[in-house]
Structure formats: structure tokens, C-alpha cells
Design a protein around this motif. Structure first.
Motif, PDB file in Angstrom:
ATOM      1  N   LEU A   1     -23.676  17.428 -33.373  1.00 20.91           N
ATOM      2  CA  LEU A   1     -23.198  16.053 -33.286  1.00 20.91           C
ATOM      3  C   LEU A   1     -22.132  15.896 -32.220  1.00 20.91           C
ATOM      4  CD1 LEU A   1     -23.349  13.174 -34.340  1.00 20.91           C
ATOM      5  CD2 LEU A   1     -21.702  13.803 -36.125  1.00 20.91           C
ATOM      6  N   GLY A   2     -21.281  16.909 -32.055  1.00 19.23           N
ATOM      7  CA  GLY A   2     -20.307  16.892 -30.974  1.00 19.23           C
ATOM      8  C   GLY A   2     -19.020  16.168 -31.301  1.00 19.23           C
ATOM      9  N   PRO A   3     -18.320  15.685 -30.278  1.00 19.69           N
ATOM     10  CA  PRO A   3     -16.956  15.187 -30.438  1.00 19.69           C
ATOM     11  C   PRO A   3     -16.805  13.952 -31.300  1.00 19.69           C
ATOM     12  CG  PRO A   3     -17.795  14.709 -28.228  1.00 19.69           C
ATOM     13  CD  PRO A   3     -18.771  15.657 -28.866  1.00 19.69           C
ATOM     14  N   ILE A   4     -17.860  13.177 -31.460  1.00 20.90           N
ATOM     15  CA  ILE A   4     -17.743  11.988 -32.301  1.00 20.90           C
ATOM     16  C   ILE A   4     -17.433  12.379 -33.738  1.00 20.90           C
ATOM     17  CG2 ILE A   4     -20.162  11.776 -33.026  1.00 20.90           C
ATOM     18  CD1 ILE A   4     -17.840   8.924 -31.875  1.00 20.90           C
ATOM     19  N   ALA A   5     -17.734  13.644 -34.107  1.00 23.63           N
ATOM     20  CA  ALA A   5     -17.501  14.122 -35.468  1.00 23.63           C
ATOM     21  C   ALA A   5     -16.024  14.221 -35.811  1.00 23.63           C
ATOM     22  CB  ALA A   5     -18.169  15.485 -35.665  1.00 23.63           C
ATOM     23  N   VAL A   6     -15.150  14.219 -34.800  1.00 28.50           N
ATOM     24  CA  VAL A   6     -13.707  14.329 -35.067  1.00 28.50           C
ATOM     25  C   VAL A   6     -12.934  13.148 -34.495  1.00 28.50           C
ATOM     26  CG1 VAL A   6     -13.754  16.849 -35.169  1.00 28.50           C
ATOM     27  CG2 VAL A   6     -13.299  15.713 -32.983  1.00 28.50           C
ATOM     28  N   GLY A   7     -13.619  12.161 -33.948  1.00 31.28           N
ATOM     29  CA  GLY A   7     -12.938  11.123 -33.195  1.00 31.28           C
ATOM     30  C   GLY A   7     -12.900   9.745 -33.811  1.00 31.28           C
ATOM     31  N   ARG A   8     -13.198   9.627 -35.106  1.00 33.50           N
ATOM     32  CA  ARG A   8     -13.194   8.319 -35.742  1.00 33.50           C
ATOM     33  C   ARG A   8     -12.635   8.419 -37.157  1.00 33.50           C
ATOM     34  NH1 ARG A   8     -14.366   7.619 -31.143  1.00 33.50           N
ATOM     35  NH2 ARG A   8     -15.932   6.209 -30.249  1.00 33.50           N
TER      36      ARG A   8
END
Length: 435
Positions: free
Chosen positions: A129-136
Motif C-alpha cells: 500500500l505504501g506511504p498512504i498507510a501512515v499519512g492519514r
């Protein structure tokens, strides 16, 4: 004894390796979140940071005296991330996400080889999934919701508190609350915990100067939005734009900080998606009720029901932000755990979810420009991703439809002690789920 010591050493080594993997994966996705294209931490940097800065400057607090798109408790992680000052906001946010994930990871992987395998699945999901997994904000609710689901059978009241807290941060865990209430025979105890927690949150908000309009304002904030470019319902118009059909285009909405697609029929589609989503959710709920009244144990219902309701929130949503995919990790991991206690197999949902995660990262953040320009290759990728989301919903519905307490291989419903597998003592009712 030597064999036991050898087995113990192997288990310790496997656990250490798993936690090394956890650290490496979180460092990787956090690095991508900071340095990746299209500013994956854009909401944290521009929105969350800005809301806190406004509050500290005396311009009012979102969720308390200013109407907000999120429930009031979402303000808590935003404020916590400013604990070391606004200059360190992003780094504190990433540490907070990692710590919450670590707690959930510890709960998930406690219990032997099979649980450690689920830990590796989650790490694979995060990498795909990448960075969106930690950015919201969803990154905060995912570990809270996961622990809540894993504790349902052993600690229903605590599980209800956690799921309700998650709902008051980002609304989506309400689907899990609904799944638990429908599947569990102890639903009254859970409902009391849900209501008590909600009352406590509201009273706390009032104590800190909140107004009714601001505290409950999030309820109507999504209804006026148009079709976001990544939403499954937008796929048709993306292809029209890719084929250069006149009048179809993707435009940036400054007010809500997102890209929406415009063209013939999009206004009508945006208007009907909320009732369509409601119909899908009701359909999944009815399948859950049907399984319950056919004598199916709660451990067999909860997994597919939680998956179905969560998938319905995504498939029927006119927003369709990439971070919504993080919700799937919660229900798939819980489904894998419940499968051991008589629930349906979650191998297919697990494979589909990994594929969905990988396709989502291809689009965002790495090739988002291509999607916004309706490049046929990227439109194809998002089409495949959205088709898999629909497939996941169908899989959950089929699993629920096939549940029958009279034909289950696992424990059957049999009076007031129905949820207890045969041959177990009352004290060991649900250890596999919570353990």
C-alpha cells in the motif's frame, strides 16, 4: 528438554525477525511518506498542522467550535503530534502511527506460528500500500480498530470502547461496531459500552468548550461532495475522459482539497451514491441477520460481516480516497483469526486485499499524474483496483449467504451457550480471538 529448548529458540528467533521486519517496514513507508511524489503526507503537513496552528493562534478549534469534516475525537492525535512543537509535527505524527501499530502488532502476533504469519501478511500489506498507510487519520484508527476486533470475544466491553473511540476519530469503524452488534449474542453489553463511550466523548467535548453544531457537524459534511477521481463510481467517466469524450474532465476542488471528475451525469451520480451505499449496507446487514437466525456462531458471522460492511463503505463511496484501503487490513486480519474458530476461510479476501493495496500504490502516489490526466494505462490500473474492491464485497456477501448453523463443520449454535465450541470449558470460550 533439548527439543523443547530448540523449539523455544526457534520461536524467539522468529519473533525477533518479525519485529525487525516491523521496524524496517515502518521506516520504509515513513521515508516514502516524507520523500515520495505527490506529498503523501500532504494532509498531515497542510491540513492537520494548519488546523492545530489555527487553534493555537486563537482562531478556534475544529470539532469544538468550528464545524469539521471529522468527528471531534480526531482532534486528539492532531494535538498530540504538536507535543514537541509544530516544527516536529510530521515526525511526531509518524512516531505516533508506528507506536499504535506496534501495540496492535503485539496483540495480533501473540500466540504462535500462525499469528506470526498474520504479522507478515500485515507487513506485506503495508509495503504494497505504501506511504498512504501512515499519512492519514485512518492510520490512527486502523490499529485501534484491529485491537478492538481481536478482543471482542474475550473483552467485549473493552472492544466496544476501542471501536467507538475509533469511530469518533474517523467514522468508518462504525461498520465494525455494527458487525459486532449483529453477530454477538452479548450485544446489549456491547451497545451499553458504545453508548457510554459516545456520551463520554460528547461530554468531554462540551467541557472543552465545544458546541453542538461543531461536535455533530461532521454528520452532514460529506453529502455535498462530488465524485472523487479514485472512487469506483467514477470509473465510467474516467474511461470517457481517457477516450476524449467532450465535456468530461478532472478538476481540482480547492475547498475540499481533492480532485473530482465532472461530466454528463456526474451530479446525478453524486446525489444518488449515498442512498445506493445505504442500500448496499442494508443488504449486507440483512445477510448477517439471516446467518444469525439460521443458528450460525458469532465467530463465523463476524469476519465476513465486518468485511462486507467495510467493503460496502468503500465501494458505495463517492469519495474513494486511497487511504480507505487501510480499513481492509483490519477486517482481513480479524477474519483470518476468526477462521481458526470456525469462520469462513479468508485466504481469498487476503489475496484480493494485497492486490488491491499494490494497485492503489501504483496509482497513488507514484503515477497520480497519469490518473488525473486520464492516461489509459492508469485508468486501467484504477479500473482493476475498483473491480477487485467490488469482488471483495461479493466474496463477503457469498460467504454470509452460505453460512448455515445446521451445516457448519465448526461449532453450532445450541441454546444460550451456542458460541462455545464443544469440549471447551466456559472459561475458554473465545481464546483464539482474543489471544
Amino acid at each position: 528438554m533439548p527439543a523443547q529448548r530448540s523449539s523455544s529458540a526457534v520461536a524467539v528467533s522468529a519473533t525477533v525477525l518479525l519485529w525487525v521486519g516491523f521496524v524496517v517496514v515502518h521506516l520504509w513507508v515513513s521515508w516514502l511518506a516524507i520523500h515520495g511524489p505527490h506529498l503523501p503526507l500532504g494532509d498531515v503537513v497542510n491540513q492537520y498542522h494548519g488546523w492545530v496552528a489555527d487553534g493555537l493562534a486563537g482562531n478556534g478549534w475544529v470539532g469544538l467550535d468550528r464545524v469539521w469534516v471529522y468527528p471531534t475525537l480526531a482532534l486528539a492525535p492532531l494535538l498530540f503530534s504538536a507535543a514537541l512543537g509544530l516544527a516536529a509535527y510530521v515526525h511526531v505524527w509518524l512516531v505516533l502511527v508506528a507506536v499504535l501499530d506496534a501495540v496492535a502488532f503485539a496483540v495480533l502476533t501473540r500466540g504462535g506460528t500462525r499469528r506470526r504469519a498474520l504479522g507478515w501478511w500485515w507487513l506485506a500489506f503495508l509495503v504494497l500500500l505504501g506511504p498512504i498507510a501512515v499519512g492519514r487519520l485512518d492510520s490512527i484508527t486502523v490499529p485501534i480498530a484491529l485491537v478492538g476486533l481481536l478482543l471482542v470475544s474475550r473483552r467485549p466491553a473493552l472492544a466496544a470502547v476501542l471501536l467507538t473511540v475509533g469511530t469518533w476519530i474517523k467514522v468508518w469503524p462504525v461498520a465494525l461496531v455494527g458487525a459486532v452488534l449483529i453477530s454477538e449474542r452479548r450485544w446489549m453489553r456491547i451497545l451499553v459500552s458504545v453508548l457510554a463511550t459516545s456520551v463520554a466523548v460528547v461530554l468531554l467535548a462540551f467541557v472543552f468548550g465545544g458546541t453542538s453544531a461543531a461536535i455533530f457537524g461532521f454528520v452532514g459534511q460529506q453529502t455535498s461532495r462530488g465524485l472523487q477521481v479514485e472512487a469506483p463510481v467514477s470509473t465510467w467517466w474516467l474511461w470517457l475522459e481517457a477516450l476524449h469524450v467532450p465535456g468530461v474532465s478532472t478538476q481540482y476542488d480547492v475547498a475540499i482539497n481533492t480532485f473530482q471528475i465532472h461530466g454528463p451525469g456526474t451530479v446525478v451520480a453524486a446525489a444518488v451514491m449515498t442512498p445506493v451505499q445505504l442500500v448496499i449496507l442494508v443488504g449486507v446487514v440483512l445477510l448477517g441477520w439471516r446467518a444469525r437466525h439460521r443458528g450460525v456462531p458469532s465467530t463465523s458471522i463476524l469476519g465476513p460481516l465486518a468485511l462486507g460492511l467495510t467493503a460496502a463503505l468503500i465501494v458505495g463511496n463517492k469519495v474513494g480516497s486511497p487511504q480507505y484501503v487501510t480499513w481492509l487490513a483490519v477486517v482481513v486480519l480479524a477474519g483470518f483469526v476468526l477462521a481458526r474458530d470456525g469462520g469462513p476461510s479468508f485466504v481469498l479476501p487476503g489475496v484480493l486485499t494485497l492486490a488491491i493495496a499494490g494497485l492503489t500504490q501504483v496509482v497513488y502516489p507514484f503515477h497520480y499524474d497519469g490518473l488525473l490526466l486520464a492516461h489509459p494505462g492508469m485508468v486501467l490500473v484504477i479500473t482493476l483496483r475498483n473491480a477487485l474492491l467490488v469482488a471483495l464485497l461479493v466474496v463477503a456477501a457469498v460467504q454470509l449467504w452460505r453460512l448455515d448453523g445446521r451445516r457448519l463443520d465448526g461449532p453450532r449454535l445450541d441454546g444460550p451457550r451456542a458460541d462455545r465450541p464443544r469440549g471447551r470449558s466456559a472459561g475458554a470460550t473465545s481464546a483464539p480471538v482474543g489471544g
